[in-house]
Enzyme design. Structure first.
Site, short mmCIF file in Angstrom:
data_model
loop_
_atom_site.label_atom_id
_atom_site.label_comp_id
_atom_site.label_asym_id
_atom_site.label_seq_id
_atom_site.Cartn_x
_atom_site.Cartn_y
_atom_site.Cartn_z
N ASN A 166 0.84 -1.20 -0.01
CA ASN A 166 -0.04 0.08 0.01
C ASN A 166 1.01 1.32 -0.06
O ASN A 166 0.30 2.39 -0.32
CB ASN A 166 -1.02 -0.11 1.12
CG ASN A 166 -0.61 -0.11 2.45
OD1 ASN A 166 0.37 -0.89 2.56
ND2 ASN A 166 -0.89 0.51 3.54
N GLU A 265 3.82 -4.92 12.15
CA GLU A 265 2.61 -3.76 12.28
C GLU A 265 1.54 -4.44 11.29
O GLU A 265 1.87 -4.74 10.09
CB GLU A 265 3.47 -2.79 11.62
CG GLU A 265 4.53 -2.00 12.37
CD GLU A 265 5.48 -0.83 11.67
OE1 GLU A 265 4.96 -0.44 10.31
OE2 GLU A 265 6.11 -0.32 12.40
N CYS A 299 -3.05 1.73 6.41
CA CYS A 299 -3.70 0.90 7.59
C CYS A 299 -4.05 2.08 8.70
O CYS A 299 -4.85 1.47 9.82
CB CYS A 299 -2.27 0.20 8.39
SG CYS A 299 -0.74 1.35 8.45
N GLU A 478 8.13 0.18 16.54
CA GLU A 478 9.29 0.84 15.79
C GLU A 478 9.09 2.51 15.56
O GLU A 478 8.49 2.88 16.24
CB GLU A 478 9.35 0.47 14.33
CG GLU A 478 9.57 -1.34 14.43
CD GLU A 478 9.89 -1.90 13.11
OE1 GLU A 478 10.58 -1.25 12.55
OE2 GLU A 478 9.71 -2.85 12.92
P1 NAD Z 1 -0.39 -9.21 3.27
O1 NAD Z 1 -0.26 -9.64 4.93
O2 NAD Z 1 -1.20 -9.97 2.35
O3 NAD Z 1 1.02 -9.40 2.59
C1 NAD Z 1 2.04 -8.59 3.17
C2 NAD Z 1 3.27 -9.33 2.88
O4 NAD Z 1 3.44 -10.56 3.55
C3 NAD Z 1 3.47 -9.74 1.28
O5 NAD Z 1 4.80 -9.44 1.01
C4 NAD Z 1 2.90 -11.01 1.00
O6 NAD Z 1 3.69 -11.72 -0.10
C5 NAD Z 1 3.57 -11.60 2.43
N1 NAD Z 1 2.99 -12.98 2.89
C6 NAD Z 1 1.54 -13.11 2.74
N2 NAD Z 1 1.69 -14.56 3.30
C7 NAD Z 1 2.77 -14.90 3.93
C8 NAD Z 1 3.24 -15.88 4.64
N3 NAD Z 1 2.37 -16.95 5.07
N4 NAD Z 1 4.62 -15.99 5.08
C9 NAD Z 1 5.17 -14.82 4.75
N5 NAD Z 1 4.88 -13.85 4.01
C10 NAD Z 1 3.68 -13.91 3.64
O7 NAD Z 1 -0.89 -7.72 3.39
P2 NAD Z 1 -1.21 -6.68 2.15
O8 NAD Z 1 -2.43 -7.09 1.61
O9 NAD Z 1 0.02 -6.64 1.36
O10 NAD Z 1 -1.23 -5.18 3.07
C11 NAD Z 1 -2.44 -4.72 3.64
C12 NAD Z 1 -2.63 -4.95 4.99
O11 NAD Z 1 -1.24 -4.32 5.62
C13 NAD Z 1 -3.75 -4.35 5.63
O12 NAD Z 1 -4.33 -5.31 6.66
C14 NAD Z 1 -3.07 -3.40 6.28
O13 NAD Z 1 -3.72 -2.69 7.52
C15 NAD Z 1 -1.83 -3.80 6.94
N6 NAD Z 1 -0.82 -2.73 7.13
C16 NAD Z 1 -0.57 -2.40 8.31
C17 NAD Z 1 0.46 -1.20 8.39
C18 NAD Z 1 0.95 -0.99 10.04
O14 NAD Z 1 1.70 -0.04 10.12
N7 NAD Z 1 0.12 -1.59 10.99
C19 NAD Z 1 0.97 -0.60 7.49
C20 NAD Z 1 0.72 -0.96 6.23
C21 NAD Z 1 -0.28 -1.95 5.91
O1 6OD Z 2 4.55 6.33 8.56
C1 6OD Z 2 4.97 5.40 8.88
O2 6OD Z 2 6.07 5.21 9.30
C2 6OD Z 2 4.10 4.14 8.57
N1 6OD Z 2 4.68 2.91 9.08
C3 6OD Z 2 3.09 4.21 7.92
C4 6OD Z 2 2.02 3.34 7.91
C5 6OD Z 2 0.98 3.63 6.90
C6 6OD Z 2 0.06 2.36 6.71
O3 6OD Z 2 -0.32 2.35 5.66
#
Ligand code: NAD
Ligand code: 6OD
Length: 497
Positions: A166, A265, A299, A478
């Site tokens: 994202n 995260e 997120c 972090e």
């Molecule tokens: P995702 O969990 O589907 O994938 C993230 C990564 O994990 C990808 O590189 C994917 O290939 C890998 N992955 C998937 N299954 C795996 C496994 N079994 N073992 C190891 N790696 C694996 O997430 P997404 O769809 O790419 O991103 C969206 C999600 O990320 C949303 O839930 C969002 O809230 C979250 N997010 C959280 C933060 C935060 O800072 N808290 C920031 C950005 C996104």
């Molecule tokens: O600003 C950042 O450091 C951070 N981790 C942002 C996360 C955005 C989520 O979509």
């Protein structure tokens, strides 16, 4: 063709190769196609990494730790990381282009937020590492001479970095900056949806003289692919992951095998709390961003809004007008304010919640379906910005993370009520509170169970502050010294005087 550059194919499409030990490779294995989300156009093919590529990358990283990188004075490391940031800025347009192709989001967002932050993440942690004190204790001993204890901060070792799609560069470098500043070597597994900027970063590392093996990229998918294989590799010391909570659970299981440390995260279902005394115009401006930025794929974005009853109707009407004024379009179209969803699966997921909302009795204030689009972008993954009212708090639309351009808005009558509603979730990532009564805002902030609370603002980031989620939104923090705590380890040395 020099292996230290990722070449274009003859068709003009990019092959996104792995970057292992300072060289691009991976042409001989399988590939999958990468399409631009805004118009569905094929932009290239991504090399599919397996156990062999992960193993080669981990071995390269281990060798780098034993070689020049492991012996490098920290001041020199910091200079190199500054050079990485400068080189990203020098090649700014290429990074913007790569990220626009991967995510389809508007150019302005890449230029003003995501790519500059991607570069800044290297500088801030390079500088921060220099200023972290280590503890020291003098102790008494029976002979009266005493002993001196001091703590030595050392890198964790080989760190696996698993990233989402994202905000690809920002979120990857948010982990790479501190990992490298602390002296680790990394193996990055970018999202299969966003291979572009990670691939370019290899060229940057070579250009500035980061030794081979310090930064490795293996492309691929998650389960039964490069992601899973990285988490299972015996010689990975720690795993840092940003993505869905469900994926975090799978990674935690794999990491338990080798007692690998994790930093997670994860997802959120963030509440926005609006009191009637807020600065109305600023509040609305901020919700336009926190609900619709990146097509809701942030997120930290807001998917549940609670508005104090006297302001409720006015708030709903104002946000409706702003949602209806958003302009869909390709990343390069002037004045575009809303991009696409990342892929067809995400579009189907979001539309399924749009249907569920109606089934659960929502009032659809605006949106709820697919927009009419010009032919130029009709192959992309578009949904209408959508607002609902009238749902029960236990509807899946109000409890699940949707990750789309939508939110549910509900009225509240008291501070206690809104605190209870905001906390009624398995997630605990972020919240925003809007009020001019600062005492009240602080009281409510202290009561809401999240890692990050913004008062009268949203996504205002000071990178020295702790960042992470409570409950199922994450493990660990972090940011600032908290990043250094994860990416390094303390050894105590006791010297008898
Ligand atoms: P995702 O969990 O589907 O994938 C993230 C990564 O994990 C990808 O590189 C994917 O290939 C890998 N992955 C998937 N299954 C795996 C496994 N079994 N073992 C190891 N790696 C694996 O997430 P997404 O769809 O790419 O991103 C969206 C999600 O990320 C949303 O839930 C969002 O809230 C979250 N997010 C959280 C933060 C935060 O800072 N808290 C920031 C950005 C996104
Ligand atoms: O600003 C950042 O450091 C951070 N981790 C942002 C996360 C955005 C989520 O979509």
């Amino acid at each position: 063709m020099a292996a230290n550059m990722n070449p274009q194919t003859q068709t003009g499409l990019t092959t996104f190769r792995h970057f292992i030990n300072g060289e691009y490779q991976g042409d001989s294995n399988g590939h999958f196609d990468k399409y631009r989300p805004s118009d569905g156009v094929l932009i290239g093919r991504v090399c599919e990494g397996g156990r062999e590529e992960i193993d080669a990358a981990v071995r390269a990283a281990r060798a780098a730790l034993k070689g020049e990188w492991g012996r490098m004075p920290s001041e020199r490391r910091a200079q190199l990381l500054h050079a990485v940031a400068d080189e990203i800025n020098r090649r700014f347009d290429e990074f913007v282009e790569a990220e626009m192709n991967d995510t389809g989001q508007p150019r302005s967002m890449m230029e003003h937020a995501f790519i500059p932050r991607g570069a800044a993440n290297f500088k801030i942690f390079a500088d921060l590492v220099k200023n972290v004190p280590a503890e020291a204790f003098r102790m008494d001993t029976p002979d009266g001479a005493g002993a001196m204890n001091y703590a030595l901060r050392v890198p964790k070792g080989v760190v696996g970095v698993i990233c989402p799609w994202n905000a690809p560069l920002l979120l990857m470098t948010w982990k790479l900056g501190p990992a490298l500043a602390c002296g680790n070597a990394v193996v990055v597994k970018p999202s299969e949806e966003s291979p572009g900027t990670a691939t370019l970063l290899g060229e940057v590392m070579n250009a500035v003289g980061i030794p081979p093996g310090v930064f490795n990229v293996v492309h691929g998918r998650g389960a039964d692919s490069a992601g899973q294989f990285l988490t299972e590799h015996d010689d990975v010391d720690a795993i840092t992951f940003t993505g869905e909570t469900r994926t975090g659970t799978a990674i935690m299981r794999a990491a338990a095998g080798g007692m690998r440390d994790v930093s997670f995260e994860l997802g959120g279902k963030n509440a926005g709390v609006v009191f009637a005394d807020c600065d109305f115009d600023k509040t609305i401006d901020s919700f336009v961003r926190s609900v619709f930025l990146n097509c809701g794929q942030v997120c930290l974005g807001t998917e549940r809004v609670y508005v104090e009853r006297p302001l409720f109707d006015r708030f709903v009407e104002a946000l409706k007008q702003r949602a209806e004024a958003l302009k869909c379009g390709g990343p390069n179209e002037p004045g575009v304010t809303l991009g696409p969803l990342i892929n067809a699966a995400q579009k189907q997921k979001v539309l399924s919640y749009y249907r569920k909302a109606v089934e659960d009795g929502a009032t659809v204030v605006t949106g709820g379906g697919e927009p009419d689009l010009p032919d130029t972008i009709s192959g992309g993954h578009w949904v209408q910005p959508t607002l609902w009212t009238g749902l029960a708090e236990d509807s899946a639309v109000v409890t699940d993370e949707i990750f789309g351009p939508c939110c549910h808005i509900a009225p509240f009558d008291s501070e206690d009520e809104v605190i209870e509603k905001a906390n009624n979730t398995r997630y605990g990532l972020a919240t925003t509170i809007w009020s001019q009564d600062i005492s009240r805002a602080n009281r409510v902030a202290a009561a809401i169970e999240v890692g990050i609370t913004w008062v009268n603002c949203w996504f205002l980031r000071d990178l020295r502050t702790p960042f992470g989620g409570s409950k199922q939104s994450g493990i660990g923090r972090e940011g600032g010294v908290h990043s250094l705590e994860f990416y390094s380890e303390l050894r105590n040395i006791c010297v008898k005087l």
